[in-house]
Design an enzyme around this catalytic site. Sequence first.
Site, PDB file in Angstrom:
ATOM      1  N   ASP A 104      19.136  14.732  11.800  1.00 49.78           N
ATOM      2  CA  ASP A 104      19.652  14.911  10.436  1.00 49.78           C
ATOM      3  C   ASP A 104      19.693  13.604   9.639  1.00 49.78           C
ATOM      4  O   ASP A 104      19.549  13.623   8.415  1.00 49.78           O
ATOM      5  CB  ASP A 104      20.986  15.654  10.420  1.00 49.78           C
ATOM      6  N   ASP A 128      19.220  17.300  21.101  1.00 46.46           N
ATOM      7  CA  ASP A 128      20.598  17.791  20.944  1.00 46.46           C
ATOM      8  C   ASP A 128      20.720  19.198  20.351  1.00 46.46           C
ATOM      9  O   ASP A 128      21.790  19.799  20.421  1.00 46.46           O
ATOM     10  CB  ASP A 128      21.397  16.820  20.065  1.00 46.46           C
TER      11      ASP A 128
HETATM   12  P1  ADP Z   1      18.623  11.105  13.693  1.00 50.17           P
HETATM   13  O1  ADP Z   1      17.508  11.273  12.725  1.00 50.17           O
HETATM   14  O2  ADP Z   1      18.225  11.409  15.094  1.00 50.17           O
HETATM   15  O3  ADP Z   1      19.879  11.835  13.237  1.00 50.17           O
HETATM   16  P2  ADP Z   1      19.820   8.607  12.796  1.00 50.17           P
HETATM   17  O4  ADP Z   1      21.077   9.246  12.316  1.00 50.17           O
HETATM   18  O5  ADP Z   1      19.923   7.297  13.472  1.00 50.17           O
HETATM   19  O6  ADP Z   1      18.992   9.551  13.762  1.00 50.17           O
HETATM   20  O7  ADP Z   1      18.871   8.439  11.514  1.00 50.17           O
HETATM   21  C1  ADP Z   1      17.597   7.881  11.656  1.00 50.17           C
HETATM   22  C2  ADP Z   1      17.317   6.977  10.481  1.00 50.17           C
HETATM   23  O8  ADP Z   1      17.326   7.738   9.274  1.00 50.17           O
HETATM   24  C3  ADP Z   1      18.349   5.893  10.235  1.00 50.17           C
HETATM   25  O9  ADP Z   1      18.153   4.758  11.063  1.00 50.17           O
HETATM   26  C4  ADP Z   1      18.102   5.563   8.793  1.00 50.17           C
HETATM   27  O10 ADP Z   1      16.968   4.714   8.678  1.00 50.17           O
HETATM   28  C5  ADP Z   1      17.756   6.926   8.191  1.00 50.17           C
HETATM   29  N1  ADP Z   1      18.952   7.511   7.558  1.00 50.17           N
HETATM   30  C6  ADP Z   1      20.046   8.006   8.164  1.00 50.17           C
HETATM   31  N2  ADP Z   1      20.962   8.432   7.264  1.00 50.17           N
HETATM   32  C7  ADP Z   1      20.422   8.199   6.051  1.00 50.17           C
HETATM   33  C8  ADP Z   1      20.876   8.416   4.694  1.00 50.17           C
HETATM   34  N3  ADP Z   1      22.075   8.958   4.420  1.00 50.17           N
HETATM   35  N4  ADP Z   1      20.047   8.058   3.699  1.00 50.17           N
HETATM   36  C9  ADP Z   1      18.848   7.503   3.949  1.00 50.17           C
HETATM   37  N5  ADP Z   1      18.369   7.272   5.189  1.00 50.17           N
HETATM   38  C10 ADP Z   1      19.134   7.610   6.220  1.00 50.17           C
END
Ligand code: ADP
Length: 320
Positions: A104, A128
């Site tokens: 997400d 997950d």
């Molecule tokens: P996942 O995609 O598995 O949930 P993360 O939460 O670490 O993993 O998110 C992956 C990447 O997406 C982050 O390192 C960041 O670069 C980007 N990201 C996360 N949240 C945001 C947001 N609110 N706005 C823009 N980019 C985001």
Amino acid sequence: MAHKIGILTSGGDAPGMNAAIRAVTRAALKRGMEVYGIMDGYKGLVKGKIVEFDRGSVSDIMIRGGTILGSARLPEFKDEEVRKEAVEQLKKYEIDSLVVIGGDGTYRGALSLTEMGINCIGIPGTIDNDIVGTDFTIGFDTALNTILDAVDKLRDTSSSHHRCSVVEVMGNHCGDLALYTAISCGAEVVISPETGFDEDKVIKRLQELERIKKKRHAIVILSEKITNAHKLAEKITENTGFAGRATVLGHIQRGGSPTANDRILATRMGDYAVKLIEEGKGGHCVGIIDNEIVGVPIDKALHEERQSRKRMYDMFDRLV
Ligand code: ADP
């Protein structure tokens, strides 16, 4: 001029991401598009780590776990200024649309980029299964089978020694890995965000299983981030006739060659993502709902409630 698409993987890696990369690449090339692989998620995008892909770039990757594109976290991607650098890179390569595979957080980044004029399509890649807008994510089935394999082995040894194995599994606030494991290995107890955790209740249940049902062993499947597996195992030793033993499976759950189910899911989703791009859609994510591949607005997927698994928990309880 050929439509150009970029593809990246971001967040935690998951088995099956490579199968999705392959499907996106091949489906896009087949439609006359050009494909660019972006290394190390949004971090690599900002730095311009971009390489053109041909058919051969994705040969023989389907069976490999992890992601050939690499993944990285870049918390600064929340800042518009940083995203502007990403947009600049994409403009430099004349990339029109982007397929992002991740969770997400990755979707949030994709939505923001779409708002800045780059059509993005999200594909759910995480073990997950914590994404709304899809019944299953890529990697979930493989992780489930990896866990199952470990739990089956633990059962063999715990039944010889009158033990209770407490097995901590991943899930990141989503209980699906725990629930599906518990059902498929015939566990005695499941503890997840959905069930909540009442230590006294767990102990009582194990005492009953031991005294009344004369169980020689028991398996407790525990979702991560709820309680300490080792402490719970100690409590079980102190308060029941079982010897409690904790196993925290950790990152082995993320590895391994993807199962057939994950390869097929990733392939179907990758192919569909390219179809959405061809239709000019952006800000959408691909999902599988009732075995149909669908496209859902990312905004909707990020803000909707997860479907309740109550019926499955009830079934689990009936069958213990
Ligand atoms: P996942 O995609 O598995 O949930 P993360 O939460 O670490 O993993 O998110 C992956 C990447 O997406 C982050 O390192 C960041 O670069 C980007 N990201 C996360 N949240 C945001 C947001 N609110 N706005 C823009 N980019 C985001």
